[in-house]
Design an enzyme around this catalytic site. Structure first.
Site, PDB file in Angstrom:
ATOM      1  N   ARG A 167       0.814  -1.223   0.000  1.00  0.00           N
ATOM      2  CA  ARG A 167       0.000   0.000   0.000  1.00  0.00           C
ATOM      3  C   ARG A 167       0.843   1.266   0.000  1.00  0.00           C
ATOM      4  O   ARG A 167       0.442   2.280  -0.549  1.00  0.00           O
ATOM      5  CB  ARG A 167      -0.901   0.021   1.247  1.00  0.00           C
TER       6      ARG A 167
ATOM      7  N   ASP B 104       7.874 -23.779   4.353  1.00  0.00           N
ATOM      8  CA  ASP B 104       8.386 -24.021   5.697  1.00  0.00           C
ATOM      9  C   ASP B 104       9.888 -23.875   5.521  1.00  0.00           C
ATOM     10  O   ASP B 104      10.538 -24.734   4.912  1.00  0.00           O
ATOM     11  CB  ASP B 104       8.050 -25.435   6.180  1.00  0.00           C
ATOM     12  N   HIS B 105      10.455 -22.776   6.029  1.00  0.00           N
ATOM     13  CA  HIS B 105      11.841 -22.491   5.641  1.00  0.00           C
ATOM     14  C   HIS B 105      12.826 -23.540   6.156  1.00  0.00           C
ATOM     15  O   HIS B 105      13.934 -23.654   5.645  1.00  0.00           O
ATOM     16  CB  HIS B 105      12.258 -21.055   6.022  1.00  0.00           C
TER      17      HIS B 105
ATOM     18  N   HIS C  88       7.947 -26.673  11.736  1.00  0.00           N
ATOM     19  CA  HIS C  88       9.372 -27.021  11.592  1.00  0.00           C
ATOM     20  C   HIS C  88       9.718 -28.380  12.223  1.00  0.00           C
ATOM     21  O   HIS C  88      10.357 -29.221  11.593  1.00  0.00           O
ATOM     22  CB  HIS C  88      10.261 -25.947  12.223  1.00  0.00           C
TER      23      HIS C  88
HETATM   24  P1  NDP Z   1       4.955  -7.047   7.992  1.00  0.00           P
HETATM   25  O1  NDP Z   1       3.803  -6.585   8.797  1.00  0.00           O
HETATM   26  O2  NDP Z   1       6.311  -6.516   8.289  1.00  0.00           O
HETATM   27  O3  NDP Z   1       4.679  -6.726   6.458  1.00  0.00           O
HETATM   28  C1  NDP Z   1       3.417  -6.864   5.864  1.00  0.00           C
HETATM   29  C2  NDP Z   1       3.498  -6.390   4.432  1.00  0.00           C
HETATM   30  O4  NDP Z   1       2.208  -6.471   3.870  1.00  0.00           O
HETATM   31  C3  NDP Z   1       3.962  -4.950   4.282  1.00  0.00           C
HETATM   32  O5  NDP Z   1       4.704  -4.841   3.103  1.00  0.00           O
HETATM   33  C4  NDP Z   1       2.630  -4.201   4.130  1.00  0.00           C
HETATM   34  O6  NDP Z   1       2.932  -3.038   3.414  1.00  0.00           O
HETATM   35  C5  NDP Z   1       1.849  -5.219   3.302  1.00  0.00           C
HETATM   36  N1  NDP Z   1       0.411  -5.078   3.418  1.00  0.00           N
HETATM   37  C6  NDP Z   1      -0.343  -5.167   4.545  1.00  0.00           C
HETATM   38  N2  NDP Z   1      -1.650  -5.000   4.244  1.00  0.00           N
HETATM   39  C7  NDP Z   1      -1.718  -4.815   2.900  1.00  0.00           C
HETATM   40  C8  NDP Z   1      -2.777  -4.578   1.997  1.00  0.00           C
HETATM   41  N3  NDP Z   1      -4.048  -4.498   2.393  1.00  0.00           N
HETATM   42  N4  NDP Z   1      -2.473  -4.441   0.705  1.00  0.00           N
HETATM   43  C9  NDP Z   1      -1.199  -4.487   0.261  1.00  0.00           C
HETATM   44  N5  NDP Z   1      -0.158  -4.727   1.074  1.00  0.00           N
HETATM   45  C10 NDP Z   1      -0.413  -4.866   2.382  1.00  0.00           C
HETATM   46  O7  NDP Z   1       4.928  -8.630   8.050  1.00  0.00           O
HETATM   47  P2  NDP Z   1       6.125  -9.639   7.757  1.00  0.00           P
HETATM   48  O8  NDP Z   1       6.855  -9.182   6.556  1.00  0.00           O
HETATM   49  O9  NDP Z   1       6.883  -9.864   9.007  1.00  0.00           O
HETATM   50  O10 NDP Z   1       5.350 -10.981   7.495  1.00  0.00           O
HETATM   51  C11 NDP Z   1       4.682 -11.286   6.292  1.00  0.00           C
HETATM   52  C12 NDP Z   1       4.174 -12.717   6.374  1.00  0.00           C
HETATM   53  O11 NDP Z   1       5.275 -13.595   6.501  1.00  0.00           O
HETATM   54  C13 NDP Z   1       3.290 -12.986   7.592  1.00  0.00           C
HETATM   55  O12 NDP Z   1       2.328 -13.957   7.242  1.00  0.00           O
HETATM   56  C14 NDP Z   1       4.260 -13.561   8.607  1.00  0.00           C
HETATM   57  O13 NDP Z   1       3.618 -14.389   9.546  1.00  0.00           O
HETATM   58  C15 NDP Z   1       5.157 -14.366   7.688  1.00  0.00           C
HETATM   59  N6  NDP Z   1       6.483 -14.634   8.246  1.00  0.00           N
HETATM   60  C16 NDP Z   1       7.297 -13.606   8.590  1.00  0.00           C
HETATM   61  C17 NDP Z   1       8.559 -13.875   9.092  1.00  0.00           C
HETATM   62  C18 NDP Z   1       9.502 -12.776   9.424  1.00  0.00           C
HETATM   63  O14 NDP Z   1      10.650 -13.092   9.758  1.00  0.00           O
HETATM   64  N7  NDP Z   1       9.112 -11.527   9.353  1.00  0.00           N
HETATM   65  C19 NDP Z   1       9.059 -15.274   9.276  1.00  0.00           C
HETATM   66  C20 NDP Z   1       8.126 -16.274   8.833  1.00  0.00           C
HETATM   67  C21 NDP Z   1       6.887 -15.943   8.353  1.00  0.00           C
HETATM   68  P3  NDP Z   1       2.087  -1.689   3.435  1.00  0.00           P
HETATM   69  O15 NDP Z   1       1.852  -1.339   4.871  1.00  0.00           O
HETATM   70  O16 NDP Z   1       2.974  -0.756   2.689  1.00  0.00           O
HETATM   71  O17 NDP Z   1       0.840  -2.005   2.696  1.00  0.00           O
HETATM   72  C1  BG6 Z   2      10.287 -19.040  12.557  1.00  0.00           C
HETATM   73  C2  BG6 Z   2       9.601 -18.831  13.882  1.00  0.00           C
HETATM   74  O1  BG6 Z   2       9.451 -19.736  11.681  1.00  0.00           O
HETATM   75  O2  BG6 Z   2      11.488 -19.790  12.782  1.00  0.00           O
HETATM   76  C3  BG6 Z   2      10.509 -18.111  14.849  1.00  0.00           C
HETATM   77  O3  BG6 Z   2       8.434 -18.046  13.662  1.00  0.00           O
HETATM   78  C4  BG6 Z   2      11.829 -18.848  14.994  1.00  0.00           C
HETATM   79  O4  BG6 Z   2       9.892 -17.977  16.125  1.00  0.00           O
HETATM   80  C5  BG6 Z   2      12.426 -19.141  13.623  1.00  0.00           C
HETATM   81  O5  BG6 Z   2      12.713 -18.025  15.746  1.00  0.00           O
HETATM   82  C6  BG6 Z   2      13.648 -20.045  13.750  1.00  0.00           C
HETATM   83  O6  BG6 Z   2      14.266 -20.156  12.498  1.00  0.00           O
HETATM   84  P1  BG6 Z   2      15.831 -20.415  12.370  1.00  0.00           P
HETATM   85  O7  BG6 Z   2      16.048 -20.502  10.887  1.00  0.00           O
HETATM   86  O8  BG6 Z   2      16.504 -19.233  12.999  1.00  0.00           O
HETATM   87  O9  BG6 Z   2      16.110 -21.674  13.100  1.00  0.00           O
END
Ligand code: NDP
Ligand code: BG6
Length: 482
Positions: free
Chosen positions: A51, A175-176, A238
């Site tokens: 957004r 699942d990383h 995991h």
């Molecule tokens: P963030 O909240 O940091 O980012 C969310 C993103 O989605 C932003 O780019 C936001 O941008 C965008 N966004 C939100 N709502 C909208 C919308 N309505 N339209 C368009 N874009 C939108 O989350 P994360 O990056 O941390 O996580 C993303 C996903 O990955 C989640 O499902 C999370 O559980 C998963 N995940 C994250 C990990 C991590 O390390 N961060 C690890 C494993 C899984 P903007 O506000 O500009 O719209």
């Molecule tokens: C993520 C979990 O999927 O894996 C975190 O949401 C966790 O809580 C992470 O810390 C662990 O990943 P790694 O690659 O650091 O072992």
């Protein structure tokens, strides 16, 4: 040797949620590293979408800053060339503006992939709009992040939403852990060697331990974690994947459905967990470092940051051999390992004074990736036949030499697999649902009983009660050490 690069076809990858934490920390640095390795063609396109209003130049600055912060030492001379394949489209996935522009940006006759790097509540709306705006062709691929639901009902609903617009063969559920080189090595060790397979069953294996220990707390992710807890955040995905790879039957070939069919059979053969076979914990404050309850902003939180479980698999191979799982935050060391503990020899020719000795195969997933086989030998010197256990220890870094350090991280491998169209290291819908079907009653069990997690100290191995889980079976956990 290990850094061989197999180039991929030209592709367009749209990162929806391209301004988010995951994109900055993992997805964009991973693409950059693959570009530097020569794997990403110059005519590929990486398009961020979110957004926040931005143009291409603004997003390139954003990506440059993310690389400075998170790409580490990796890099190449031509960062400008990488940034030149980056673009950006402003769109709200819940609205209609921006989608036509996005569709117009995509090239013809090339792989098209959409990475849903947003919360799961947006998966359905995105899939629907991709269809509406003509981007859900039969060859389109979509990548969805964990958490894939928070229980069986929500996971089913997500699968149904995605299935309205995409076939299972187009959906890449990440699942990383499956992208980690050493996790893939589990399959190589098991199915590439004759040595282990004949012993890999309850006749020879006493028990298996799987430990994923972290030193970090839930800093910055308190809101999410309070709703998830270690069971949903780590075990359902995991640790379940590690369990499947260690316990599954040999697939007939290394292909997506053959591998995933075998994993699914393991999940379906898991027994329900008895309440006495679960220990949950919550880390305490440590000096100035806040405790779990402060991190999640709930002084009465009953969410667990640690869990240990005794798991049984009801099939011919594993009946009678328990698998103990444990994972937690703020523990003594960051380490992930699997220990296969073999049974005692049927009879000791050295007599009771030789003591009890067991072979243990340890597969270290991180750090110091490698394998270690504990063998029993004669203690050197005079004085009779005394036995001692010594390690046959191999780190992959030692064995593979300098190339071992070039091993790509999990996201590099997984994103390139999406482009290649290889789903082997991604979870199938039925697999995710089966994992929730097993997880849900365990969570319901402690919710019904109203049991609270047991406090534990930072830097410990979790609550003492988790040690008792093993002691009562005459076993003990391997030490958590770096
Ligand atoms: P963030 O909240 O940091 O980012 C969310 C993103 O989605 C932003 O780019 C936001 O941008 C965008 N966004 C939100 N709502 C909208 C919308 N309505 N339209 C368009 N874009 C939108 O989350 P994360 O990056 O941390 O996580 C993303 C996903 O990955 C989640 O499902 C999370 O559980 C998963 N995940 C994250 C990990 C991590 O390390 N961060 C690890 C494993 C899984 P903007 O506000 O500009 O719209
Ligand atoms: C993520 C979990 O999927 O894996 C975190 O949401 C966790 O809580 C992470 O810390 C662990 O990943 P790694 O690659 O650091 O072992």
């Amino acid at each position: 040797m290990v850094s061989r690069v197999i180039p991929v076809d030209p592709f367009d990858l749209v990162v929806i949620g391209g301004t988010g934490d995951l994109a900055r920390r993992k997805i964009l640095p991973a693409l950059y590293r693959r570009f530097c390795a020569g794997q990403v063609p110059d005519d590929a396109q990486i398009i961020g979408a979110a957004r926040t209003a931005m143009d291409d130049a603004g997003y390139r600055d954003f990506v440059g800053a993310a690389l400075d912060e998170f790409a580490g030492a990796a890099g190449c001379e031509d960062r400008a060339r990488f940034l030149s394949i980056i673009g950006y489209v402003t769109l709200d996935v819940l609205g209609d503006a921006g989608w036509t522009e996005l569709a117009g940006r995509l090239g013809q006759d090339r792989v098209q992939a959409f990475y849903f790097s947003v919360g799961p509540s947006l998966f359905g709306p995105i899939a629907e709009r991709l269809q509406t705006y003509g981007m859900a062709g039969p060859d389109t691929r979509i990548v969805v992040e964990k958490p894939f639901g928070r229980d069986l009902t929500s996971a089913r609903a997500l699968n149904t939403d995605l299935a309205r617009h995409f076939d299972e063969g187009q959906i890449y559920r990440i699942d990383h852990y499956l992208g980690k080189e050493t996790v893939q090595n589990l399959m190589a060790i098991r199915f590439g060697n004759m040595l282990f397979e004949p012993l890999w069953n309850s006749q020879y294996v006493d028990h298996i331990q799987i430990t994923v220990a972290e030193t970090v707390g839930v800093e910055g992710r308190g809101e999410y974690y309070e709703r998830a807890g270690a069971m949903r955040d780590m075990v359902q995905n995991h640790l379940m994947q590690l369990l499947c790879l260690i316990a599954m039957e040999p697939p007939s070939k290394f292909d997506p459905d053959a591998v995933r069919d075998e994993k699914l059979k393991v999940i379906r053969a898991l027994d329900p967990i008895a309440p006495e076979d679960v220990v949950r914990g919550q880390y305490l404050a440590d000096g100035d470092r806040p405790g779990f309850r402060e991190h999640v902003g709930n002084a009465e939180s009953t969410t667990e940051s640690f869990i240990a479980l005794k798991v049984r698999i009801s099939n011919w191979r594993w009946a009678g051999t328990p698998i103990y799982l444990r994972t937690g935050k703020r523990l003594r060391a960051r380490t992930s390992e699997i220990d296969v503990v073999f049974k005692d020899t049927p009879h000791s020719i050295f007599g009771p004074e030789a003591g009890r000795h067991r072979n243990i195969l340890t597969i270290r997933l991180q750090p110091n990736e490698g394998i270690d086989l504990g063998v029993t030998i004669k203690e050197p010197g005079p004085g009779g036949m005394r036995l001692v256990d010594v390690p046959l220890d191999m780190t992959f870094a030692q064995a593979l030499g300098p190339d071992a350090k070039d091993v790509p991280d999990a996201y590099e491998r997984l994103i390139m697999d999406v482009v290649r169209g290889n789903q082997t290291l991604f979870m199938r819908g039925d697999e995710v649902e089966a994992a929730w079907a097993w997880t849900d009653p365990v969570i319901a069990g402690w919710e019904e009983a109203g049991t609270a997690p047991i406090p534990y100290d930072t830097g410990s191995a979790g609550p003492e009660e988790s040690l008792a889980l093993m002691h009562r079976d005459g076993r003990r956990w391997r030490e958590i050490r770096a």
